[in-house]
Every structure is written in C-alpha cells, then in structure tokens.
Design a protein around this motif. Structure first.
Motif, mmCIF file in Angstrom:
data_model
loop_
_atom_site.group_PDB
_atom_site.id
_atom_site.type_symbol
_atom_site.label_atom_id
_atom_site.label_comp_id
_atom_site.label_asym_id
_atom_site.label_seq_id
_atom_site.Cartn_x
_atom_site.Cartn_y
_atom_site.Cartn_z
ATOM 1 N N THR A 1 -72.949 -68.036 -21.295
ATOM 2 C CA THR A 1 -72.842 -67.706 -19.874
ATOM 3 C C THR A 1 -73.105 -68.956 -19.054
ATOM 4 O O THR A 1 -74.022 -69.712 -19.369
ATOM 5 N N TRP A 2 -72.288 -69.172 -18.004
ATOM 6 C CA TRP A 2 -72.498 -70.311 -17.120
ATOM 7 C C TRP A 2 -71.938 -69.985 -15.740
ATOM 8 O O TRP A 2 -71.055 -69.158 -15.602
ATOM 9 N N ASP B 1 -62.414 -69.192 -30.724
ATOM 10 C CA ASP B 1 -63.265 -68.230 -31.441
ATOM 11 C C ASP B 1 -63.964 -67.252 -30.494
ATOM 12 O O ASP B 1 -65.103 -66.883 -30.697
ATOM 13 N N THR B 2 -63.259 -66.855 -29.430
ATOM 14 C CA THR B 2 -63.822 -65.934 -28.442
ATOM 15 C C THR B 2 -63.359 -64.513 -28.716
ATOM 16 O O THR B 2 -62.184 -64.262 -28.909
ATOM 17 N N ARG B 3 -64.309 -63.592 -28.741
ATOM 18 C CA ARG B 3 -64.005 -62.174 -28.950
ATOM 19 C C ARG B 3 -63.731 -61.461 -27.639
ATOM 20 O O ARG B 3 -62.860 -60.601 -27.542
ATOM 21 N N ALA B 4 -64.489 -61.817 -26.577
ATOM 22 C CA ALA B 4 -64.307 -61.194 -25.259
ATOM 23 C C ALA B 4 -64.692 -62.192 -24.181
ATOM 24 O O ALA B 4 -65.646 -62.951 -24.341
ATOM 25 N N ARG B 5 -63.935 -62.165 -23.073
ATOM 26 C CA ARG B 5 -64.207 -63.056 -21.939
ATOM 27 C C ARG B 5 -64.283 -62.217 -20.680
ATOM 28 O O ARG B 5 -63.487 -61.301 -20.490
ATOM 29 N N SER B 6 -65.241 -62.553 -19.812
ATOM 30 C CA SER B 6 -65.347 -61.822 -18.551
ATOM 31 C C SER B 6 -65.947 -62.704 -17.470
ATOM 32 O O SER B 6 -66.534 -63.743 -17.752
ATOM 33 N N LEU B 7 -65.764 -62.271 -16.218
ATOM 34 C CA LEU B 7 -66.463 -62.847 -15.083
ATOM 35 C C LEU B 7 -67.433 -61.792 -14.585
ATOM 36 O O LEU B 7 -67.099 -60.609 -14.521
ATOM 37 N N VAL B 8 -68.639 -62.228 -14.238
ATOM 38 C CA VAL B 8 -69.692 -61.314 -13.800
ATOM 39 C C VAL B 8 -70.093 -61.677 -12.374
ATOM 40 O O VAL B 8 -70.462 -62.819 -12.103
ATOM 41 N N TYR C 1 -68.794 -65.376 -22.132
ATOM 42 C CA TYR C 1 -67.933 -65.346 -23.317
ATOM 43 C C TYR C 1 -68.732 -64.834 -24.503
ATOM 44 O O TYR C 1 -69.817 -65.345 -24.787
ATOM 45 N N ARG C 2 -68.199 -63.824 -25.168
ATOM 46 C CA ARG C 2 -68.797 -63.319 -26.404
ATOM 47 C C ARG C 2 -67.984 -63.901 -27.563
ATOM 48 O O ARG C 2 -66.773 -63.713 -27.621
ATOM 49 N N LEU C 3 -68.673 -64.582 -28.468
ATOM 50 C CA LEU C 3 -68.002 -65.243 -29.576
ATOM 51 C C LEU C 3 -68.013 -64.362 -30.822
ATOM 52 O O LEU C 3 -68.785 -63.402 -30.911
ATOM 53 N N HIS C 4 -67.156 -64.688 -31.779
ATOM 54 C CA HIS C 4 -67.054 -63.894 -33.011
ATOM 55 C C HIS C 4 -68.340 -63.904 -33.831
ATOM 56 O O HIS C 4 -68.582 -62.980 -34.599
ATOM 57 N N ASP C 5 -69.184 -64.929 -33.671
ATOM 58 C CA ASP C 5 -70.447 -64.967 -34.421
ATOM 59 C C ASP C 5 -71.535 -64.116 -33.771
ATOM 60 O O ASP C 5 -72.667 -64.067 -34.241
ATOM 61 N N PRO D 1 -74.551 -51.487 -6.932
ATOM 62 C CA PRO D 1 -74.943 -52.056 -8.218
ATOM 63 C C PRO D 1 -75.060 -53.572 -8.092
ATOM 64 O O PRO D 1 -74.265 -54.217 -7.406
ATOM 65 N N THR D 2 -76.071 -54.154 -8.728
ATOM 66 C CA THR D 2 -76.351 -55.578 -8.565
ATOM 67 C C THR D 2 -75.478 -56.468 -9.449
ATOM 68 O O THR D 2 -75.503 -57.679 -9.317
ATOM 69 N N ARG D 3 -74.678 -55.848 -10.319
ATOM 70 C CA ARG D 3 -73.849 -56.615 -11.246
ATOM 71 C C ARG D 3 -72.547 -55.872 -11.516
ATOM 72 O O ARG D 3 -72.562 -54.678 -11.769
ATOM 73 N N GLU D 4 -71.418 -56.585 -11.429
ATOM 74 C CA GLU D 4 -70.120 -56.009 -11.776
ATOM 75 C C GLU D 4 -69.392 -56.989 -12.676
ATOM 76 O O GLU D 4 -69.321 -58.172 -12.365
ATOM 77 N N GLU D 5 -68.859 -56.485 -13.774
ATOM 78 C CA GLU D 5 -68.185 -57.334 -14.757
ATOM 79 C C GLU D 5 -66.700 -57.005 -14.797
ATOM 80 O O GLU D 5 -66.318 -55.842 -14.756
#
Length: 86
Positions: free
Chosen positions: A32-33, A58-65, A23-27, A72-76
């Motif tokens: 990450t968990w 207050d979340t700007r963006a949410r994703s699962l990784v 989760y990327r917050l507005h601040d 590729p070792t990571r996909e979001e």
C-alpha cells in the motif's frame, strides 16, 4: 510516475482526505502506498500520480482506496487496467 487507471466501479461521490494504491500479491502480501488522483473524461478512468511503479508483476488484485473523515471512512474500488503515461 504517471498512469492512466481504469476502475471496475465508478468513483466515490465525495472528496477524499487521502487515496492509496493497494496491491495484493500472489504470495499473500499486501503493498500500500499514497497516490494522487485526477478524474479523466469518463467516471471510471483516472490520471494517477504515484511514487511507485503501478505495473507490479505477480499481482492478484489491485485497488484504489479512498479515505474520508465521515462514515463510511473507507471506500475501495478495484482496478481493471493500468497504463503508464509517457
């Protein structure tokens, strides 16, 4: 806690080593968990078990990784909706 999570994109087509909520917050901070995911009926909806509340204000963006052992070792995947399961 259990949630139904809807993604904007379809799931990766391979089994992950681990999955994390990010989760990327507005601040500007990022939280990450680890989470556990199970696909539901359609490809973009998941049942997610999380040790933290996924209804974060207050979340700007949410994703699962997804993390893999091969390239590729990571996909979001961006989250479009979260609903708590009673």
């Amino acid at each position: 806690m259990n949630f139904h999570v809807t993604l904007l994109q379809s799931l990766p087509d391979r089994a992950p080593l681990a999955v994390q909520a990010q989760y990327r917050l507005h601040d500007g901070s990022v939280r990450t968990w680890p989470v556990s995911v199970r696909p539901r009926g359609d490809a973009a909806t998941l049942e997610v078990e999380s040790g933290r509340d996924m209804l974060v204000p207050d979340t700007r963006a949410r994703s699962l990784v997804w993390h893999f052992d091969t390239l590729p070792t990571r996909e979001e995947r961006q989250i479009s909706g979260v609903r708590r399961v009673p």
